[in-house]
Design a protein around this motif. Sequence first.
Motif, PDB file in Angstrom:
ATOM      1  N   UNK A 296      13.513  10.939  39.785  1.00 28.72           N
ATOM      2  CA  UNK A 296      12.059  11.182  39.860  1.00 28.72           C
ATOM      3  C   UNK A 296      11.755  12.415  40.723  1.00 28.72           C
ATOM      4  N   UNK A 297      12.618  12.661  41.701  1.00 25.68           N
ATOM      5  CA  UNK A 297      12.451  13.890  42.487  1.00 25.68           C
ATOM      6  C   UNK A 297      12.799  15.093  41.604  1.00 25.68           C
ATOM      7  N   UNK A 298      13.866  14.927  40.812  1.00 26.58           N
ATOM      8  CA  UNK A 298      14.237  16.019  39.901  1.00 26.58           C
ATOM      9  C   UNK A 298      13.082  16.327  38.948  1.00 26.58           C
ATOM     10  N   UNK A 299      12.418  15.266  38.500  1.00 29.26           N
ATOM     11  CA  UNK A 299      11.286  15.495  37.596  1.00 29.26           C
ATOM     12  C   UNK A 299      10.192  16.310  38.299  1.00 29.26           C
ATOM     13  N   UNK A 300       9.967  15.973  39.577  1.00 29.01           N
ATOM     14  CA  UNK A 300       8.931  16.718  40.328  1.00 29.01           C
ATOM     15  C   UNK A 300       9.315  18.186  40.464  1.00 29.01           C
ATOM     16  N   UNK A 301      10.596  18.429  40.695  1.00 33.51           N
ATOM     17  CA  UNK A 301      11.059  19.828  40.831  1.00 33.51           C
ATOM     18  C   UNK A 301      10.893  20.537  39.476  1.00 33.51           C
ATOM     19  N   UNK A 302      11.359  19.877  38.419  1.00 30.18           N
ATOM     20  CA  UNK A 302      11.310  20.515  37.091  1.00 30.18           C
ATOM     21  C   UNK A 302       9.864  20.782  36.663  1.00 30.18           C
ATOM     22  N   UNK A 303       8.993  19.771  36.815  1.00 33.64           N
ATOM     23  CA  UNK A 303       7.585  19.957  36.421  1.00 33.64           C
ATOM     24  C   UNK A 303       6.953  21.096  37.227  1.00 33.64           C
ATOM     25  N   UNK A 304       7.271  21.131  38.512  1.00 29.26           N
ATOM     26  CA  UNK A 304       6.664  22.160  39.377  1.00 29.26           C
ATOM     27  C   UNK A 304       7.139  23.541  38.954  1.00 29.26           C
ATOM     28  N   UNK A 305       8.441  23.659  38.689  1.00 26.73           N
ATOM     29  CA  UNK A 305       8.971  24.971  38.290  1.00 26.73           C
ATOM     30  C   UNK A 305       8.324  25.436  36.978  1.00 26.73           C
ATOM     31  N   UNK A 306       8.219  24.501  36.039  1.00 24.15           N
ATOM     32  CA  UNK A 306       7.619  24.869  34.750  1.00 24.15           C
ATOM     33  C   UNK A 306       6.165  25.304  34.901  1.00 24.15           C
ATOM     34  N   UNK A 307       5.406  24.530  35.657  1.00 25.91           N
ATOM     35  CA  UNK A 307       3.979  24.868  35.829  1.00 25.91           C
ATOM     36  C   UNK A 307       3.837  26.210  36.543  1.00 25.91           C
TER      37      UNK A 307
END
Length: 434
Positions: A296-307
Motif C-alpha cells: 500500500x505504501x508502494x501504491x502511494x509512491x506509484x500514484x504520487x509519481x504518476x500524478x
Amino acid sequence: MAWDFETDPEFQEQLDWINDFVREEIEPLDFIITSPYDLNDPVRNDIIRPLQKQVQERELWACHLGPDLGGPGYGQVKLALMNEILGRARCASTVFGTQAPDTGNSEILAHFGTSEQKEQFLEPLLRNEIVSCYSMTEPQGGADPKVFATTATQDGDEWVINGEKWFSSNARYSTFLIVMVITDPDNPPYQQQSMFLVPTDTPGVNIMRNVGLGYESEADDHGSHAYIRYENVRVPKENLLGPRGGGFIVAQTRLGGGRIHHAMRTSGRVQRIFDMMCERAISRTTQGELLSKKQMVQEMIADSWLEMEMFRLLVLRTAWRIDRYQDYKKVRKDISGVKAAMPGVYRNIATRALQIHGSLGVSWEMPFTKEVMESFHMGLADGPTEVHKVQVARRVLDDYVPCDDLFPSMHLPKQREAALAKYADVLERHLETL
Ligand SMILES: Cc1cc2nc3c(=O)[nH]c(=O)nc-3n(C[C@H](O)[C@H](O)[C@H](O)COP(=O)(O)OP(=O)(O)OC[C@H]3O[C@@H](n4cnc5c(N)ncnc54)[C@H](O)[C@@H]3O)c2cc1C
C-alpha cells in the motif's frame, strides 16, 4: 522530429547553478525571514539584497520579462524549468525577481501603463525597491466579480473610491495597490469596472485586519491577506490603469501568466514533498521490514509519481503553447486545466507524505500540514478549481458538434453498416470462402 523532452546544455548549466544556489543559499532563509515582502525588515534586506545581486549578475533576474523591461525574455518553457526549482523555497521568487503578485502587476503595468505610471510604479517594482498588492476580491464574493460593489466616482480631476476588499495579499507591505472598482454601473456587466493605481499611504486606505492562513498563528500577527476598507480614497485621474470600463480585460491579462507561474512553482514544491516521502519509505521500518516493502505504501509512491509527472508534463506543454501562440486567449483551456489539476495533485501528494510519516507527519516538526493547507490556497487564489473546470469543459465542448440522429454517430450498428457498405465489393468477391 519536433517533440523533444531535453533541455539544451547551455540552459541546463544555468538550471544546475540555480539548483545549487536555491539549496545552499535560499532554502535556509525560510527559517530566518518572516516575510520576503517586508522591505522594512533589516535582516531580510541584509541577506536578500546581495543574493539578488548575484542573480542579476548571472542574468537570471526577472526572467518572466522581456529585455525591454530588464529580463532575458526566456519565454514560458524556460521559466517553467526555472520556477520548478524556485518553488522549493518561499524566498526564492523574491531573490530572482519573479514573486507574485508583483509579477502579474508588473505585466499589466508594462502592458497598459502610461509612461508616467511606468516611471512611478513599474520601474521601482521591477528593482524590488517596492512591493505591490492586487486588490480585487470583496468580502461578499470573489469567484463572481459581478457581485463586487466597490465604486469610484469622478470629482473634478480625481476619482473617489469607496468600498471593501478582502484577502488583498501583502497590502501591509505594499507601496501601491491595484484596485478593481465600478466606474460605469450602467454599462454591460463586464464593462462596468476599471483598475486604479492607489498608493497604499493614501488617506482612507484603511487596513482593518491582516488575515492569516490556518497554519499561521494569530498571536504572531504575520497575517498577510488584508481586509481593506476604502473610505473616500482620492486618486488623480491619471491613476486609471488601462481603459475605463476595461477592468476585466486588465484582470485577464494579469491572471493568465499568474496562474501558470503558480503551477510551475507547485510542480517543484510537489517534487520536494515527494522526495521526503520516498526517503521516509526507504528509511523507516515496521514489522521487521521497510515501509517501502509494503504494497500500500508502494501504491502511494506509484500514484504520487504518476500524478506528479502527468502534472509536470501538462504544465510544460501549456508553457510551450503560450510561447508558440503568444496569445493567452488561445491557451485559456490549457491554463484553466493546469490551474484545476494543481490543487488535487498537490493535496494528494502532501497527504500521502504526511500519512507515510505517521505521527511525525501531522506534527509541526514536518511541513506537511502546512503543505496540505497550501494546496487549498492553490485551489482558491486566482479563481476556484470549480470555475476553471467549467472553463475547461466549455472550451472542450466547443470543438464538438451535436449528432442530430437518435443514436450516437459512433453507434456500433451504424459503423458496422458503413464498413460493410465500404468493402461490399471485396466481401462479395470472397463470399464463398467466408
Ligand atoms: C491565499 C490566498 C491569497 C489570495 N490573494 C488575493 C489577492 O492578493 N487579491 C485578491 O483580490 N484576491 C485574493 N485571493 C482571493 C481569491 O481570489 C478568492 O478566494 C477566490 O476568487 C474565491 O473567492 P471567495 O474566497 O470569495 O469564494 P466564493 O466566491 O465564496 O466561493 C466559495 C466556493 O464556492 C464554490 N464555487 C464558486 N463559484 C463556483 C462555480 N461557478 N461553480 C461551482 N462552484 C463554485 C467553490 O468551491 C468556491 O471555493 C486570495 C485567496 C487566497 C486563498
